[in-house]
Design a protein around this motif. Sequence first.
Motif, short mmCIF file in Angstrom:
data_model
loop_
_atom_site.label_atom_id
_atom_site.label_comp_id
_atom_site.label_asym_id
_atom_site.label_seq_id
_atom_site.Cartn_x
_atom_site.Cartn_y
_atom_site.Cartn_z
N CYS A 177 -19.89 79.86 61.40
CA CYS A 177 -19.13 80.84 60.64
C CYS A 177 -19.68 82.21 60.89
N PRO A 212 -13.92 75.23 65.01
CA PRO A 212 -13.50 73.83 65.04
C PRO A 212 -12.49 73.60 66.16
N GLY A 231 -7.96 69.60 61.70
CA GLY A 231 -7.56 69.48 60.29
C GLY A 231 -6.45 68.46 60.12
N TRP A 247 -14.67 66.47 56.88
CA TRP A 247 -13.59 67.46 56.90
C TRP A 247 -13.99 68.68 56.07
N GLY A 248 -14.55 68.41 54.90
CA GLY A 248 -14.99 69.51 54.04
C GLY A 248 -16.10 70.32 54.69
N TRP A 290 -14.54 72.57 57.14
CA TRP A 290 -13.82 73.64 56.46
C TRP A 290 -14.80 74.67 55.89
N THR A 327 -17.57 75.62 57.03
CA THR A 327 -18.13 76.50 58.05
C THR A 327 -17.25 77.73 58.28
N THR A 328 -16.01 77.69 57.82
CA THR A 328 -15.13 78.85 57.97
C THR A 328 -15.16 79.76 56.75
N ARG A 329 -15.87 79.36 55.70
CA ARG A 329 -15.94 80.17 54.47
C ARG A 329 -17.02 81.24 54.62
#
Length: 364
Positions: free
Chosen positions: A15, A71, A76, A123-124, A127, A129-131
Amino acid sequence: MKYTRAQSHRHGAGCDHAGHDHGEHDHAGHERDHDNAGHAEHEDHAGHAHSSHAGHSHGHGGHGHHHHHAPVPGQGRVFALAVALNVAIVVIQGVYGVLANSTALLADAGHNLSDVLGLLLAWGAIWLTTRRPSARYTFGLGSSSILASLANAGLLLFACGVIIAEAIGRLFHPAPVAGLDVFIVATLGMIGNGFAAWLFMRGQKEDLNVRGAFLHMAADALISAAVAISGLVILFTNWTWLDPVMSIMVVAVIVYGTWGLARDSMCLALDAVPPGVDLQRIRDYLGSQPGVIDVHDLHVWALSTTGNALSVHVVMPDGHPGDEYVDGIVKTLRERFAMHHATLQVDLGTTDHRCVLDHPAPKR
């Protein structure tokens, strides 16, 4: 405490870390200092100041570097489809496990429930890592994946206990088992898990989470195949004892994997050195760098189930060697030792200010 410019670098686990820094250890209290504004400023004795730059971009003399692990496109949708397939498998196996009086099907349903939890966790993690980090959560929310792992392990171990108790009761008090139903439903589970494994094949080389999901789905397809075979054997031989025996074998597989998950998750939650990290190799590498005469306050911990952080003091009597030199060390720590966030402080060595938490280096 005397030191030259304490170089602070932030390297994200997938990220872009705007406003994200890991401060040095304060030698009065040794606390991690997370600056809400994301700028950790370190002054040297020549009156210079060096600040980390927001946006995870370091512009030093015309060179900059970003560390963003994107990713694999479409992952997703792959995770969503795999989760949906496994939820359907859990429901079908759970219902027919009761109707067919099969603890093996119920155990396989429990195993596929672990698939759902594991897939959601992976999956979480991708996800998260993009926050972007915030002023309150300066490291982001990656550590929530560690808490999810603990919850996942606890739930699975509880479910395994229930299935084992039922299987032991069936061994002492055999009951009729609908072998054909077991065979059909378990075969459907094998096909569903096999298809899910195929979906993850493309991205397994680029992402460890995806590789873990692929291996889990492939293993579960084999387990479902074993349950299907047991149903077929029961259909032709009426060996009803085989059903609880198979369920115990499935539970043993679940416990074997879950126990490791629980142990590793607890260690990560307690800031232990993550599995696979060789602290002595890192110490040796840092100590071998030109100008470094000592390494201390070396701390490594997990930011999430996929990302690690490091902070260390290196003693260099000749002073700070320059940003490019430190950039090279941080790059090696990231690529060779999987340290996604590395913070280095350069000390002159004129005083002894070792952290009380720092253990002596192991004897070579």
